[in-house]
Scaffold this active site. Structure first.
Site, mmCIF file in Angstrom:
data_model
loop_
_atom_site.group_PDB
_atom_site.id
_atom_site.type_symbol
_atom_site.label_atom_id
_atom_site.label_comp_id
_atom_site.label_asym_id
_atom_site.label_seq_id
_atom_site.Cartn_x
_atom_site.Cartn_y
_atom_site.Cartn_z
ATOM 1 N N ARG A 1 0.997 -1.201 -0.052
ATOM 2 C CA ARG A 1 -0.045 -0.102 0.022
ATOM 3 C C ARG A 1 1.028 1.410 -0.024
ATOM 4 N NH1 ARG A 1 -3.814 -0.096 4.874
ATOM 5 N NH2 ARG A 1 -4.638 -1.784 3.638
ATOM 6 N N ARG B 1 -1.439 7.008 9.730
ATOM 7 C CA ARG B 1 -1.310 6.256 8.424
ATOM 8 C C ARG B 1 -1.859 7.377 7.216
ATOM 9 N NH1 ARG B 1 -4.201 0.525 8.694
ATOM 10 N NH2 ARG B 1 -2.919 -0.704 10.285
ATOM 11 N N LYS C 1 -3.346 1.655 15.145
ATOM 12 C CA LYS C 1 -3.375 2.429 13.998
ATOM 13 C C LYS C 1 -3.998 3.918 14.485
ATOM 14 C CE LYS C 1 -7.413 0.348 12.074
ATOM 15 N NZ LYS C 1 -8.017 -0.458 10.871
ATOM 16 N N LYS D 1 -5.506 7.548 12.582
ATOM 17 C CA LYS D 1 -6.002 8.001 11.146
ATOM 18 C C LYS D 1 -6.393 9.786 11.319
ATOM 19 C CE LYS D 1 -7.683 3.488 9.533
ATOM 20 N NZ LYS D 1 -8.654 2.642 8.691
ATOM 21 N N CYS E 1 -15.244 -3.531 0.569
ATOM 22 C CA CYS E 1 -13.784 -3.655 0.955
ATOM 23 C C CYS E 1 -13.298 -5.027 0.158
ATOM 24 C CB CYS E 1 -13.724 -4.241 2.093
ATOM 25 S SG CYS E 1 -14.405 -5.796 2.890
ATOM 26 N N CYS F 1 -7.705 -11.255 1.762
ATOM 27 C CA CYS F 1 -7.947 -10.764 3.077
ATOM 28 C C CYS F 1 -8.077 -11.572 4.322
ATOM 29 C CB CYS F 1 -8.947 -9.604 3.514
ATOM 30 S SG CYS F 1 -9.143 -8.910 5.199
ATOM 31 N N CYS G 1 -16.123 -8.284 6.935
ATOM 32 C CA CYS G 1 -16.080 -8.632 8.537
ATOM 33 C C CYS G 1 -16.233 -7.277 9.182
ATOM 34 C CB CYS G 1 -14.517 -9.026 8.755
ATOM 35 S SG CYS G 1 -13.555 -7.478 8.825
ATOM 36 N N CYS H 1 -13.192 -1.472 7.052
ATOM 37 C CA CYS H 1 -12.429 -0.670 6.135
ATOM 38 C C CYS H 1 -13.352 0.164 5.116
ATOM 39 C CB CYS H 1 -11.714 -1.538 5.437
ATOM 40 S SG CYS H 1 -10.175 -2.443 6.457
#
Length: 562
Positions: free
Chosen positions: A70, A139, A205, A207, A426, A432, A471, A475
């Site tokens: 990514r 990120r 993470k 954001k 996603c 994934c 899930c 995302c």
């Protein structure tokens, strides 16, 4: 007691671990499990093809390991030359073209371990990077780019780029591994530090997103640090700051949940970096390092309280935030077609289903964009809704762009239904590792069935936000959709309903763990009611609340325009 991953980070020598040794091992396509955690900080996830996992196990073969890579691309902005470089990477090393993510960047799937270094080096040669695109750090910083309409928009994007650069990790490990940088030794290695993150980085993470009213096309309330640009008399005067947004959850665990950010005040541009550093520092010090499912800033804010968290931020800043300024959001989707910006430049937004850029019988996206990049004199932008913008086009070049777009059948948005124009999915299966159900591969067939229902009720052009997630990690930001399917198991989903069209209200679970037949039956009935009982201009999510299909939400984010 700190989680296992905290020990991995603390012993990693600032993200080195044994990654170099693992990359050099030609016996396996994988690297050590502990190193996969560290590799995320470098912008890559190790994955395997789950479609063939069982068959390979029967053949006594290891899983078909490959790596997802990514880019860190603040605001999703790139030059045509960069596009060509990213396209070449997809052709030379990846397995499934280019994919636009919901954080305004590209990711490439199916990169073999032997090609990982060359792939990262190619991205860096194109004046981009992968560091901090994943991992327990700040990120990719996202920003409204749909499209640039004023000098204030340019200023907001400049802040996104500046934040992204300032907040990236300082370890030299990235240059050592991927760019043949000189290795630190002796006293220099012993003194290497991460001045902001420390040796264990963040608990999870982090954001940051910048929205520019009246468009909330980045879903700013879903960010750990939500920044709402305040523009007065055409000038960017500062940002309303919100803390504690986040989409992830875990099925069956009420201690995990999606949350919208709370606005805590206004900050002037000259103090923005200090604020970002301070919020990150509070999360670094206060965040949960024992239970990773409870380690995002949203849980820190709820554990200590919004006011106490704000007070700590202001204490560390050394000044109080100003009261939040007025603003208003109209909607959180993309605007397709041509829009005129400032300085006589034009911007064309194109829809890319699930963000997947491939050459197929239906569309020749890769070939078309390759041809366009060779003639385009402006730039190219990615959106948080997985679409792209051909930006800064001179008026005299519009006809040429239109002809190219039509020839490669990249103008599908003109013929798409309202729900198709506002759909996100996603990646999910087969790559994934977290996916419980299909998402991207399921979206096309689901859309056809939903369109049949909507057409029957005279709603084919009604704009409805639809998001699929394999899930509950979120995302695709499913909790901010009017209709969302969140994967439970193969063929089974939670059906969630009732977010608004401005990204300011979470949806609610309406049916849990149901199959497609139940989903279509429920939606058919609700579409029928919506067609017959809606008010003029009323969105689907708002309708469901007004008529009592859903209860009023217990919490909405602070909206200073209320």
């Amino acid at each position: 007691m700190p989680s296992h991953l905290e020990h991995i980070k603390s012993e990693s020598r600032l993200l080195r671990g044994t990654i170099a040794e693992g990359l050099a091992d030609t016996v396996t396509g994988a690297i050590a499990e502990s190193d996969t955690k560290l590799l995320k900080f470098h912008g890559s996830y190790m994955q395997d093809d789950r479609d063939i996992r069982d068959e390979r196990r029967r053949q006594k073969l290891e899983p078909a390991y490959a790596f997802m890579l990514r880019a860190r691309l603040p605001g999703g902005v790139m030059t045509p030359a960069q596009w060509l470089a990213f396209d070449a990477l997809a052709s030379n090393y990846a397995s499934s073209g280019l994919r636009i993510t919901t954080r305004q960047t590209f990711q490439w799937h199916g990169i073999l371990k032997k090609n990982l270094k060359a792939s990262i080096a190619a991205i860096n040669a194109a004046a981009a990077s992968t560091i901090a695109a994943c991992g327990d750090v700040n990120r990719n910083v996202i920003c409204n780019t749909n499209p640039i309409e004023s000098e204030a928009h340019e200023a907001a994007y400049a802040w996104a780029a500046r934040l992204s650069e300032h907040l990236k990790p300082k370890t030299r490990a990235y240059h050592e591994f991927w760019l043949d940088g000189e290795k630190l030794v002796g006293e220099e290695a012993a003194n290497e530090q991460e001045p902001l993150y420390g040796p264990t980085y963040l608990p999870r993470k982090f954001k940051i997103g910048i929205a520019i009213p009246p468009l909330n096309d980045i879903d700013v309330y879903s960010q750990d640090l939500a920044l709402i640009a305040i523009i007065e008399n055409g000038e960017l005067v500062g940002f309303n700051a919100g803390i504690g947004g986040g989409m992830g959850a875990t099925h069956g665990d009420p201690a995990t949940y999606p949350r919208l950010a709370d606005i805590i005040g206004f900050v002037r541009p000259e103090n923005l970096i200090a604020l970002a550093e301070t919020v990150i520092g509070v999360q670094r010090d206060w965040g949960d390092r024992e239970e990773r499912k409870h380690a995002r800033l949203k849980y820190t804010v709820d554990t200590y309280g919004v006011e106490a968290t704000k007070a700590e931020i202001e204490k560390r800043l050394g000044f109080a935030l100003e009261p939040a300024r007025d603003f208003h959001f109209d909607h959180n989707g993309d605007r397709y077609g041509w829009v005129k910006g400032h300085a006589g430049r034009w911007h064309l937004t194109l829809q890319v289903e699930s963000g997947r850029l491939l050459d197929t019988e239906a569309h020749t996206w890769l070939s078309g964009m390759r041809e366009l990049a060779h003639i385009h004199t402006g730039d190219i932008r990615l959106t948080c809704n997985q679409n792209l913008i051909i930006a800064n086009v001179a008026a005299e070049d519009r006809d040429t762009i239109d002809e190219l777009v039509a020839r490669h059948r990249m103008d599908g948005y003109k013929r798409y239904s309202g729900i198709r124009q506002h759909s996100i999915a996603c990646v999910a299966l087969p790559t994934c590792g977290l996916a419980m159900a299909e998402s991207e591969r399921y979206l096309p067939s689901l859309l056809l069935k939903l369109e049949t229902l909507l057409d029957r009720h005279g709603l084919i052009d009604a704009p409805i936000l639809l998001r699929l997630s394999g899930c509950p990690n979120g995302c695709s930001r499913p909790y901010l959709a009017e209709i969302a399917l969140v994967g439970r198991a193969p063929g089974r989903y939670d059906l969630r309903l009732g977010a608004d069209f401005q990204g300011q209200r979470l949806n609610q679970a309406y049916r849990e763990n149901v199959d497609e037949a139940v989903i279509l039956e429920v939606l058919d009935g609700l579409f029928g009611r919506y067609a017959g009982e809606r008010n003029a201009g009323e969105y689907f999510g708002d309708f469901l609340l007004r008529v009592g299909v859903l209860s009023e939400p217990r919490k909405i984010p602070l909206k200073v325009n209320a």
